[in-house]
Design an enzyme around this catalytic site. Structure first.
Site, PDB file in Angstrom:
ATOM      1  N   ASP A  15      48.149  42.390  46.364  1.00 54.75           N
ATOM      2  CA  ASP A  15      47.385  42.029  45.817  1.00 54.75           C
ATOM      3  C   ASP A  15      47.666  43.462  44.990  1.00 54.75           C
ATOM      4  O   ASP A  15      46.235  44.499  45.362  1.00 54.75           O
ATOM      5  CB  ASP A  15      45.839  42.267  45.879  1.00 54.75           C
ATOM      6  CG  ASP A  15      46.020  40.668  46.147  1.00 54.75           C
ATOM      7  OD1 ASP A  15      47.481  40.039  45.773  1.00 54.75           O
ATOM      8  OD2 ASP A  15      45.274  39.180  46.837  1.00 54.75           O
ATOM      9  N   ASP A  53      46.251  38.719  43.096  1.00 50.47           N
ATOM     10  CA  ASP A  53      45.665  37.599  42.821  1.00 50.47           C
ATOM     11  C   ASP A  53      45.097  37.104  41.600  1.00 50.47           C
ATOM     12  O   ASP A  53      45.459  38.133  40.598  1.00 50.47           O
ATOM     13  CB  ASP A  53      44.246  39.004  43.388  1.00 50.47           C
ATOM     14  CG  ASP A  53      43.470  37.561  44.063  1.00 50.47           C
ATOM     15  OD1 ASP A  53      43.379  37.146  44.838  1.00 50.47           O
ATOM     16  OD2 ASP A  53      42.084  38.415  43.275  1.00 50.47           O
ATOM     17  N   LYS A 113      48.908  33.787  43.081  1.00 50.66           N
ATOM     18  CA  LYS A 113      48.125  32.926  44.089  1.00 50.66           C
ATOM     19  C   LYS A 113      46.485  33.081  43.436  1.00 50.66           C
ATOM     20  O   LYS A 113      45.727  33.937  42.613  1.00 50.66           O
ATOM     21  CB  LYS A 113      47.810  33.631  45.604  1.00 50.66           C
ATOM     22  CG  LYS A 113      47.460  34.700  45.340  1.00 50.66           C
ATOM     23  CD  LYS A 113      47.534  35.411  47.536  1.00 50.66           C
ATOM     24  CE  LYS A 113      46.835  36.910  47.235  1.00 50.66           C
ATOM     25  NZ  LYS A 113      45.260  36.461  47.295  1.00 50.66           N
ATOM     26  N   CYS A 158      43.066  39.610  52.375  1.00 47.67           N
ATOM     27  CA  CYS A 158      44.212  38.890  51.609  1.00 47.67           C
ATOM     28  C   CYS A 158      45.132  39.451  52.696  1.00 47.67           C
ATOM     29  O   CYS A 158      46.737  39.110  52.767  1.00 47.67           O
ATOM     30  CB  CYS A 158      44.684  39.375  50.235  1.00 47.67           C
ATOM     31  SG  CYS A 158      44.024  38.991  48.882  1.00 47.67           S
TER      32      CYS A 158
HETATM   33  C1  VGL Z   1      41.482  39.454  48.253  1.00 46.56           C
HETATM   34  C2  VGL Z   1      38.549  39.568  47.697  1.00 46.56           C
HETATM   35  C3  VGL Z   1      38.671  37.859  46.722  1.00 46.56           C
HETATM   36  C4  VGL Z   1      42.209  40.649  48.224  1.00 46.56           C
HETATM   37  C5  VGL Z   1      41.317  38.156  46.305  1.00 46.56           C
HETATM   38  O1  VGL Z   1      42.947  40.708  47.761  1.00 46.56           O
HETATM   39  O2  VGL Z   1      41.710  41.150  49.946  1.00 46.56           O
HETATM   40  N1  VGL Z   1      39.671  39.541  48.369  1.00 46.56           N
HETATM   41  N2  VGL Z   1      40.877  37.762  46.757  1.00 46.56           N
HETATM   42 ZN    ZN Z   2      40.501  36.956  44.274  1.00 46.44          ZN
END
Ligand code: VGL
Ligand code: ZN
Length: 214
Positions: A15, A53, A113, A158
């Site tokens: 991410d 994400d 994802k 994540c």
């Molecule tokens: C994430 C919160 C919501 C992350 C993704 O990448 O850690 N955190 N969506």
């Molecule tokens: Zn997210």
């Protein structure tokens, strides 16, 4: 753990997207600092997998989709507790794009994802319903990967969930501490490190993996 990187090792880059950068919709403090570290690390790995994400606008994890709620509060959903977030990483928007400074030309797989409107997915392996698989474990096994080194954002969400699920799927796993940054909501970072240690996930720094490399 042995920190010499070889052909059975994969770097999992989680991410590294604009919305998680300073100024982004769900900014992770100093999130941009992971980019040069990851670029250096990636050169040591033959296998690199990226995640994004990748939410529909109607996603269940967005506070904006639950009347009377605010971002960063928790809600109980059919699959369990869910933190509600600001709208972030909406499919095909600039905020969902990978950071432009990420330089990993040899990465061949990008796992997107959190694409199901009614289920979140912090983990690169398993969605938050804890049953729907992303296919990443199968890909890694087909390529003979034995160890998964996790980097990216955010350490306590994540990255941690992905490292825990890598272990649960039978891989050795490590989190590269200086190649990650955390959100740290109500002790979430300390809890993540505790859970990682209890699960046998190694905690390493990039210098351990880059010894003798330019
Ligand atoms: C994430 C919160 C919501 C992350 C993704 O990448 O850690 N955190 N969506
Ligand atoms: Zn997210």
């Amino acid at each position: 753990m042995n920190t010499t990187i070889g052909p059975d090792d994969c770097l999992l880059v989680i991410d590294v997207q604009n919305d998680f950068m300073p100024g982004g919709a769900l900014a992770v403090p100093n999130g941009d600092e992971v980019v040069p570290v990851i670029n250096r690390l990636a050169r040591a790995f033959g296998h690199v997998v990226l995640t994004q994400d990748w939410h529909p606008a109607a996603h269940v994890s967005f506070a904006a989709n639950h009347a009377g709620t605010q971002p960063f509060q928790s809600l109980t959903l059919p699959y369990g507790p869910q933190v509600l977030w600001p709208v972030h990483c909406v499919q095909d928007t600039p905020g969902a794009a990978l950071h432009a400074g990420l330089n990993v030309p040899h990465a061949r797989l990008v796992i997107r994802k959190g694409h199901h409107a009614d289920v979140d997915s912090y983990s690169a392996f398993l969605e938050a319903d804890r049953t729907t698989r992303t296919g990443l474990a199968g890909y890694l096994r087909e390529h003979g990967v034995k160890r998964v080194f996790c980097a990216g954002l955010a350490t306590d969400y994540c990255v941690a969930w992905s490292a825990l699920d890598a272990r649960a799927a039978g891989f050795e796993a490590a989190v590269i501490e200086d190649a990650c940054r955390a959100i740290d909501l109500e002790g979430s970072l300390a809890k993540a490190w505790q859970d990682l240690r209890a699960a046998g996930v190694a905690r390493v720094v990039s210098a351990d993996l880059l010894q003798g490399k330019g």
